[in-house]
Design a protein around this motif. Sequence first.
Motif, PDB file in Angstrom:
ATOM      1  N   ALA A 139     -27.448 -24.320  35.493  1.00  0.00           N
ATOM      2  CA  ALA A 139     -26.434 -23.262  35.504  1.00  0.00           C
ATOM      3  C   ALA A 139     -25.425 -23.488  34.382  1.00  0.00           C
ATOM      4  O   ALA A 139     -24.414 -24.165  34.567  1.00  0.00           O
ATOM      5  CB  ALA A 139     -25.725 -23.229  36.862  1.00  0.00           C
ATOM      6  N   PRO A 140     -25.694 -22.931  33.192  1.00  0.00           N
ATOM      7  CA  PRO A 140     -24.706 -23.051  32.119  1.00  0.00           C
ATOM      8  C   PRO A 140     -23.547 -22.096  32.384  1.00  0.00           C
ATOM      9  O   PRO A 140     -23.753 -20.961  32.819  1.00  0.00           O
ATOM     10  CB  PRO A 140     -25.494 -22.636  30.879  1.00  0.00           C
ATOM     11  CG  PRO A 140     -26.562 -21.722  31.395  1.00  0.00           C
ATOM     12  CD  PRO A 140     -26.886 -22.198  32.786  1.00  0.00           C
ATOM     13  N   ILE A 141     -22.332 -22.575  32.152  1.00  0.00           N
ATOM     14  CA  ILE A 141     -21.138 -21.749  32.363  1.00  0.00           C
ATOM     15  C   ILE A 141     -20.363 -21.687  31.052  1.00  0.00           C
ATOM     16  O   ILE A 141     -20.196 -22.701  30.368  1.00  0.00           O
ATOM     17  CB  ILE A 141     -20.259 -22.308  33.505  1.00  0.00           C
ATOM     18  CG1 ILE A 141     -21.026 -22.222  34.829  1.00  0.00           C
ATOM     19  CG2 ILE A 141     -18.932 -21.555  33.591  1.00  0.00           C
ATOM     20  CD1 ILE A 141     -20.269 -22.762  36.032  1.00  0.00           C
ATOM     21  N   ASN A 142     -19.886 -20.511  30.720  1.00  0.00           N
ATOM     22  CA  ASN A 142     -19.150 -20.281  29.480  1.00  0.00           C
ATOM     23  C   ASN A 142     -17.881 -21.135  29.456  1.00  0.00           C
ATOM     24  O   ASN A 142     -16.971 -20.949  30.255  1.00  0.00           O
ATOM     25  CB  ASN A 142     -18.797 -18.795  29.371  1.00  0.00           C
ATOM     26  CG  ASN A 142     -18.146 -18.440  28.062  1.00  0.00           C
ATOM     27  OD1 ASN A 142     -17.616 -19.285  27.344  1.00  0.00           O
ATOM     28  ND2 ASN A 142     -18.169 -17.156  27.743  1.00  0.00           N
ATOM     29  N   TYR A 143     -17.812 -22.054  28.502  1.00  0.00           N
ATOM     30  CA  TYR A 143     -16.655 -22.946  28.392  1.00  0.00           C
ATOM     31  C   TYR A 143     -15.388 -22.213  27.967  1.00  0.00           C
ATOM     32  O   TYR A 143     -14.284 -22.755  28.074  1.00  0.00           O
ATOM     33  CB  TYR A 143     -16.963 -24.083  27.410  1.00  0.00           C
ATOM     34  CG  TYR A 143     -17.048 -23.659  25.971  1.00  0.00           C
ATOM     35  CD1 TYR A 143     -15.942 -23.737  25.134  1.00  0.00           C
ATOM     36  CD2 TYR A 143     -18.233 -23.155  25.435  1.00  0.00           C
ATOM     37  CE1 TYR A 143     -16.012 -23.338  23.807  1.00  0.00           C
ATOM     38  CE2 TYR A 143     -18.315 -22.758  24.120  1.00  0.00           C
ATOM     39  CZ  TYR A 143     -17.202 -22.853  23.307  1.00  0.00           C
ATOM     40  OH  TYR A 143     -17.279 -22.454  22.004  1.00  0.00           O
ATOM     41  N   ARG A 144     -15.513 -20.982  27.508  1.00  0.00           N
ATOM     42  CA  ARG A 144     -14.327 -20.230  27.077  1.00  0.00           C
ATOM     43  C   ARG A 144     -13.568 -19.609  28.250  1.00  0.00           C
ATOM     44  O   ARG A 144     -12.460 -19.102  28.073  1.00  0.00           O
ATOM     45  CB  ARG A 144     -14.743 -19.137  26.100  1.00  0.00           C
ATOM     46  CG  ARG A 144     -15.206 -19.679  24.766  1.00  0.00           C
ATOM     47  CD  ARG A 144     -15.560 -18.554  23.806  1.00  0.00           C
ATOM     48  NE  ARG A 144     -16.044 -19.064  22.547  1.00  0.00           N
ATOM     49  CZ  ARG A 144     -17.312 -19.100  22.179  1.00  0.00           C
ATOM     50  NH1 ARG A 144     -18.242 -18.626  22.994  1.00  0.00           N
ATOM     51  NH2 ARG A 144     -17.663 -19.583  21.020  1.00  0.00           N
ATOM     52  N   LEU A 145     -14.159 -19.640  29.430  1.00  0.00           N
ATOM     53  CA  LEU A 145     -13.456 -19.141  30.608  1.00  0.00           C
ATOM     54  C   LEU A 145     -12.306 -20.075  30.936  1.00  0.00           C
ATOM     55  O   LEU A 145     -12.303 -21.249  30.545  1.00  0.00           O
ATOM     56  CB  LEU A 145     -14.411 -19.054  31.803  1.00  0.00           C
ATOM     57  CG  LEU A 145     -15.588 -18.089  31.677  1.00  0.00           C
ATOM     58  CD1 LEU A 145     -16.520 -18.235  32.871  1.00  0.00           C
ATOM     59  CD2 LEU A 145     -15.087 -16.653  31.565  1.00  0.00           C
ATOM     60  N   SER A 146     -11.360 -19.584  31.711  1.00  0.00           N
ATOM     61  CA  SER A 146     -10.247 -20.445  32.128  1.00  0.00           C
ATOM     62  C   SER A 146     -10.765 -21.484  33.115  1.00  0.00           C
ATOM     63  O   SER A 146     -11.812 -21.297  33.754  1.00  0.00           O
ATOM     64  CB  SER A 146      -9.148 -19.608  32.789  1.00  0.00           C
ATOM     65  OG  SER A 146      -9.606 -19.130  34.049  1.00  0.00           O
ATOM     66  N   ASP A 147     -10.014 -22.572  33.256  1.00  0.00           N
ATOM     67  CA  ASP A 147     -10.404 -23.602  34.221  1.00  0.00           C
ATOM     68  C   ASP A 147     -10.508 -23.014  35.622  1.00  0.00           C
ATOM     69  O   ASP A 147     -11.400 -23.386  36.386  1.00  0.00           O
ATOM     70  CB  ASP A 147      -9.411 -24.770  34.204  1.00  0.00           C
ATOM     71  CG  ASP A 147      -9.613 -25.676  32.998  1.00  0.00           C
ATOM     72  OD1 ASP A 147     -10.692 -25.629  32.377  1.00  0.00           O
ATOM     73  OD2 ASP A 147      -8.694 -26.461  32.694  1.00  0.00           O
ATOM     74  N   GLU A 148      -9.637 -22.090  35.955  1.00  0.00           N
ATOM     75  CA  GLU A 148      -9.670 -21.452  37.279  1.00  0.00           C
ATOM     76  C   GLU A 148     -10.957 -20.643  37.471  1.00  0.00           C
ATOM     77  O   GLU A 148     -11.596 -20.710  38.525  1.00  0.00           O
ATOM     78  CB  GLU A 148      -8.448 -20.544  37.448  1.00  0.00           C
ATOM     79  CG  GLU A 148      -8.351 -19.892  38.807  1.00  0.00           C
ATOM     80  CD  GLU A 148      -7.104 -19.046  38.927  1.00  0.00           C
ATOM     81  OE1 GLU A 148      -7.247 -17.834  39.196  1.00  0.00           O
ATOM     82  OE2 GLU A 148      -5.990 -19.588  38.754  1.00  0.00           O
ATOM     83  N   GLN A 149     -11.354 -19.889  36.454  1.00  0.00           N
ATOM     84  CA  GLN A 149     -12.588 -19.110  36.534  1.00  0.00           C
ATOM     85  C   GLN A 149     -13.815 -20.019  36.641  1.00  0.00           C
ATOM     86  O   GLN A 149     -14.724 -19.768  37.429  1.00  0.00           O
ATOM     87  CB  GLN A 149     -12.724 -18.190  35.322  1.00  0.00           C
ATOM     88  CG  GLN A 149     -11.724 -17.059  35.289  1.00  0.00           C
ATOM     89  CD  GLN A 149     -11.768 -16.320  33.963  1.00  0.00           C
ATOM     90  OE1 GLN A 149     -11.699 -16.930  32.899  1.00  0.00           O
ATOM     91  NE2 GLN A 149     -11.895 -14.993  34.036  1.00  0.00           N
ATOM     92  N   ILE A 150     -13.825 -21.067  35.836  1.00  0.00           N
ATOM     93  CA  ILE A 150     -14.946 -22.005  35.877  1.00  0.00           C
ATOM     94  C   ILE A 150     -15.023 -22.670  37.245  1.00  0.00           C
ATOM     95  O   ILE A 150     -16.099 -22.758  37.848  1.00  0.00           O
ATOM     96  CB  ILE A 150     -14.834 -23.053  34.755  1.00  0.00           C
ATOM     97  CG1 ILE A 150     -15.034 -22.380  33.392  1.00  0.00           C
ATOM     98  CG2 ILE A 150     -15.843 -24.183  34.959  1.00  0.00           C
ATOM     99  CD1 ILE A 150     -14.747 -23.276  32.206  1.00  0.00           C
ATOM    100  N   ALA A 151     -13.898 -23.122  37.752  1.00  0.00           N
ATOM    101  CA  ALA A 151     -13.883 -23.780  39.067  1.00  0.00           C
ATOM    102  C   ALA A 151     -14.402 -22.831  40.145  1.00  0.00           C
ATOM    103  O   ALA A 151     -15.136 -23.245  41.044  1.00  0.00           O
ATOM    104  CB  ALA A 151     -12.477 -24.262  39.393  1.00  0.00           C
ATOM    105  N   GLY A 152     -14.059 -21.549  40.043  1.00  0.00           N
ATOM    106  CA  GLY A 152     -14.549 -20.571  41.012  1.00  0.00           C
ATOM    107  C   GLY A 152     -16.062 -20.428  40.961  1.00  0.00           C
ATOM    108  O   GLY A 152     -16.723 -20.314  42.001  1.00  0.00           O
ATOM    109  N   LEU A 153     -16.629 -20.447  39.765  1.00  0.00           N
ATOM    110  CA  LEU A 153     -18.087 -20.349  39.628  1.00  0.00           C
ATOM    111  C   LEU A 153     -18.767 -21.617  40.141  1.00  0.00           C
ATOM    112  O   LEU A 153     -19.788 -21.548  40.834  1.00  0.00           O
ATOM    113  CB  LEU A 153     -18.471 -20.088  38.174  1.00  0.00           C
ATOM    114  CG  LEU A 153     -18.029 -18.742  37.600  1.00  0.00           C
ATOM    115  CD1 LEU A 153     -18.349 -18.654  36.112  1.00  0.00           C
ATOM    116  CD2 LEU A 153     -18.667 -17.586  38.355  1.00  0.00           C
ATOM    117  N   VAL A 154     -18.199 -22.764  39.819  1.00  0.00           N
ATOM    118  CA  VAL A 154     -18.780 -24.026  40.273  1.00  0.00           C
ATOM    119  C   VAL A 154     -18.776 -24.087  41.806  1.00  0.00           C
ATOM    120  O   VAL A 154     -19.744 -24.545  42.407  1.00  0.00           O
ATOM    121  CB  VAL A 154     -18.035 -25.234  39.661  1.00  0.00           C
ATOM    122  CG1 VAL A 154     -18.490 -26.546  40.297  1.00  0.00           C
ATOM    123  CG2 VAL A 154     -18.245 -25.281  38.147  1.00  0.00           C
TER     124      VAL A 154
END
Length: 146
Positions: A75-90
């Motif tokens: 599951a690659p996640i776009n590193y340009r998202l905010s930490d909050e957005q990334i944490a939500g996806l994780v």
Amino acid sequence: MLANLLETAVALDPSRVVLRGDESPVTVTELADRARSLAAQLWADGAEHCVYIGVNGPIVPLALFACAYAGIPFAPINYRLSDEQIAGLVRRLSRPLVITDEPRLAAYAGRTMIPRDAWTASGMPVTEGLPSAVDAEAVATVLFTS
């Protein structure tokens, strides 16, 4: 299965260079060895998903093939998202192992994490500790689109 593709490439031309980057060239045999080694780590850690957060490079195919060997989704996640957005996806993924750059590791406390550079180092070839068969119908990649 994706791992079979890599094994076929090894059988056809084991010394073929398949990755180039800032590091020394990587042959298809070295890629397969590293992927099996890292797959064993994923399997041993009980990961059900492997998340990658970072820039493109040799780590991407390495992680993809390691996931194929381990039988878990990449599951690659776009590193340009905010930490909050990334944490939500994780949080949406069960038992994720997160691979990311050192500066971001602290943002995902409570998850199993590996620094990206640790994954690109040569691993010892592993054939034990991996699933003997992977479900051909299982999800191989989880993509989050924006």
